[in-house]
Write an enzyme that holds these catalytic residues in place. Sequence first.
Site, PDB file in Angstrom:
ATOM      1  N   ASP A  99      -9.874 -10.094  11.051  1.00 60.83           N
ATOM      2  CA  ASP A  99     -10.042  -8.898  10.059  1.00 60.83           C
ATOM      3  C   ASP A  99     -11.425  -8.249   9.931  1.00 60.83           C
ATOM      4  O   ASP A  99     -11.649  -7.178  10.098  1.00 60.83           O
ATOM      5  CB  ASP A  99      -9.466  -9.554   8.822  1.00 60.83           C
ATOM      6  CG  ASP A  99      -9.454  -8.026   7.676  1.00 60.83           C
ATOM      7  OD1 ASP A  99      -8.321  -7.508   7.773  1.00 60.83           O
ATOM      8  OD2 ASP A  99     -10.340  -7.937   6.761  1.00 60.83           O
ATOM      9  N   VAL A 101       0.668  -1.207  -0.069  1.00 62.48           N
ATOM     10  CA  VAL A 101      -0.051  -0.063   0.152  1.00 62.48           C
ATOM     11  C   VAL A 101       0.826   1.386  -0.001  1.00 62.48           C
ATOM     12  O   VAL A 101       0.491   2.201  -0.854  1.00 62.48           O
ATOM     13  CB  VAL A 101      -0.938   0.018   1.308  1.00 62.48           C
ATOM     14  CG1 VAL A 101      -1.735   1.253   1.339  1.00 62.48           C
ATOM     15  CG2 VAL A 101      -1.956  -1.129   1.035  1.00 62.48           C
ATOM     16  N   GLY A 152     -11.271  -1.245   1.677  1.00 64.75           N
ATOM     17  CA  GLY A 152     -10.146  -0.899   0.459  1.00 64.75           C
ATOM     18  C   GLY A 152     -10.735   0.404  -0.087  1.00 64.75           C
ATOM     19  O   GLY A 152     -10.896   1.552   0.548  1.00 64.75           O
ATOM     20  N   ARG A 190      11.359  -0.573   7.601  1.00 62.68           N
ATOM     21  CA  ARG A 190      12.473  -1.321   8.283  1.00 62.68           C
ATOM     22  C   ARG A 190      13.635  -1.826   7.490  1.00 62.68           C
ATOM     23  O   ARG A 190      14.590  -2.223   7.998  1.00 62.68           O
ATOM     24  CB  ARG A 190      11.495  -3.062   8.644  1.00 62.68           C
ATOM     25  CG  ARG A 190      10.276  -2.329   9.817  1.00 62.68           C
ATOM     26  CD  ARG A 190       9.632  -3.795  10.236  1.00 62.68           C
ATOM     27  NE  ARG A 190       8.964  -4.534   8.935  1.00 62.68           N
ATOM     28  CZ  ARG A 190       8.446  -5.616   9.057  1.00 62.68           C
ATOM     29  NH1 ARG A 190       8.424  -6.094  10.275  1.00 62.68           N
ATOM     30  NH2 ARG A 190       7.535  -5.909   8.153  1.00 62.68           N
ATOM     31  N   LYS A 236     -13.093  -4.700  11.302  1.00 64.23           N
ATOM     32  CA  LYS A 236     -13.927  -3.712  10.430  1.00 64.23           C
ATOM     33  C   LYS A 236     -15.354  -3.434  11.044  1.00 64.23           C
ATOM     34  O   LYS A 236     -15.985  -2.583  10.881  1.00 64.23           O
ATOM     35  CB  LYS A 236     -13.915  -4.515   9.061  1.00 64.23           C
ATOM     36  CG  LYS A 236     -12.329  -4.326   8.328  1.00 64.23           C
ATOM     37  CD  LYS A 236     -12.532  -5.111   7.231  1.00 64.23           C
ATOM     38  CE  LYS A 236     -10.873  -5.187   6.574  1.00 64.23           C
ATOM     39  NZ  LYS A 236     -10.834  -5.880   5.223  1.00 64.23           N
ATOM     40  N   VAL A 277     -11.525   0.148   6.192  1.00 63.77           N
ATOM     41  CA  VAL A 277     -12.654  -0.970   5.890  1.00 63.77           C
ATOM     42  C   VAL A 277     -12.859  -1.023   4.442  1.00 63.77           C
ATOM     43  O   VAL A 277     -13.095   0.197   3.887  1.00 63.77           O
ATOM     44  CB  VAL A 277     -13.730  -0.188   6.639  1.00 63.77           C
ATOM     45  CG1 VAL A 277     -14.935  -1.145   6.430  1.00 63.77           C
ATOM     46  CG2 VAL A 277     -13.418  -0.295   8.299  1.00 63.77           C
TER      47      VAL A 277
END
Length: 429
Positions: free
Chosen positions: A202, A16, A135, A47, A206, A133
Amino acid sequence: MRTRPLKVALLGCGVVGSEVARIMTTHADDLTARIGAPVELAGVAVRRPSKVREGIDPALVTTDATALVKRGDIDVVVEVIGGIEPARALITTAFEHGASVVSANKALLAQDGAALHAAAVEHGRDLYYEAAVAGAIPLIRPLRESLAGDKVNRVLGIVNGTTNFILDKMDSTGAGYQEALDEATALGYAEADPTADVEGFDAAAKAAILAGIAFHTRVRLDDVYREGMTEVTAADFASAKEMGCTIKLLAICERAADGGSVTARVHPAMIPLDHPLASVRGAYNAVFVEAEAAGQLMFYGPGAGGAPTASAVLGDLVAVCRNKLAGATGPGESAYTQLPVSPMGDVVTRYHISLDVADKPGVLAQVATVFAEHGVSIDTVRQQGKDGEASLVVVTHRAADAALTGTVDALRKLDTVRGVASIMRVEGE
């Protein structure tokens, strides 16, 4: 138009984050025109700094995310690293040092949304999270703003593309769960460890976010009842088809009929084939909203992926930057109703129960008696038997979940019931 750019710090540059950076670069002129000032990517916290990131100046890359959000010249922090920590600390630090925040972090918002909103208000900053939530689907802003003058009574949706892909494959091809999961993994729809998706974690995060916004009350992840879909079988789909239904993993948020409480739950359910959600295929998401004045609304589109999720992030970025230029903040948390969240036992719906029973006289009467003793009314019964064994499929009228649980516990104690093969709720009727 203001010429000094608004500076953006990007936390995370994975699937993303890299798309957010790409769109900020390729659509820079359009974003400037829409916002009223240029936006500049001022730093990217990662990272692994040695990784080549196409289109991103290596001089912008840092491993010190805390130092980046503490810079006094950052206007907006975009957080797409996920997880609870260090995301929570970084977001609150950003507020303290003058930056508003755009986040896609559903897990953090479901767990600590109230505290994050309070921190944003304390420091006069924005907290936007459309991408958390479904996409690319515009959903949070319509609930929070477009329907702000209405009363939302129910939100029913498919909010996880991985599980929808798996169930769709099982439905359309007759594949078993593991076979469909293997295909989803091979195509990149499922993670190497799919637990968060297939066990409903997941979707539950949401659901907590959606319920809080829809009903103007605080709903945490712990308030959401959750069941995964790993036990759904080809036999369940065969039964669903006989009823004119299919099976979806649904997030369901409801206001009680008397308006005094809400419920939020995630579980597999049978829905009629003529319901709009039944035709949602592949990895797509869809959310069905029922409001008092607006009636029934449907939101549909890609629910995950780099570019779709980045689209939602950039939409929030534009809104937050406009607010920054206007010296204002957008709508924050609305939790004025303070409604209690009812337990799953209070939920009323229909049920499909499949039993393995002995094939002998009197079994059906015994089973029917147990249902009656627990106040669960039977709608239809289908029985098939052969060689001393039989299957019994019972579909109930609407009943409280607690009553159904008591019924099933009692059925398991009958000598003639060899096992409860499946229990599934029937929704959308």
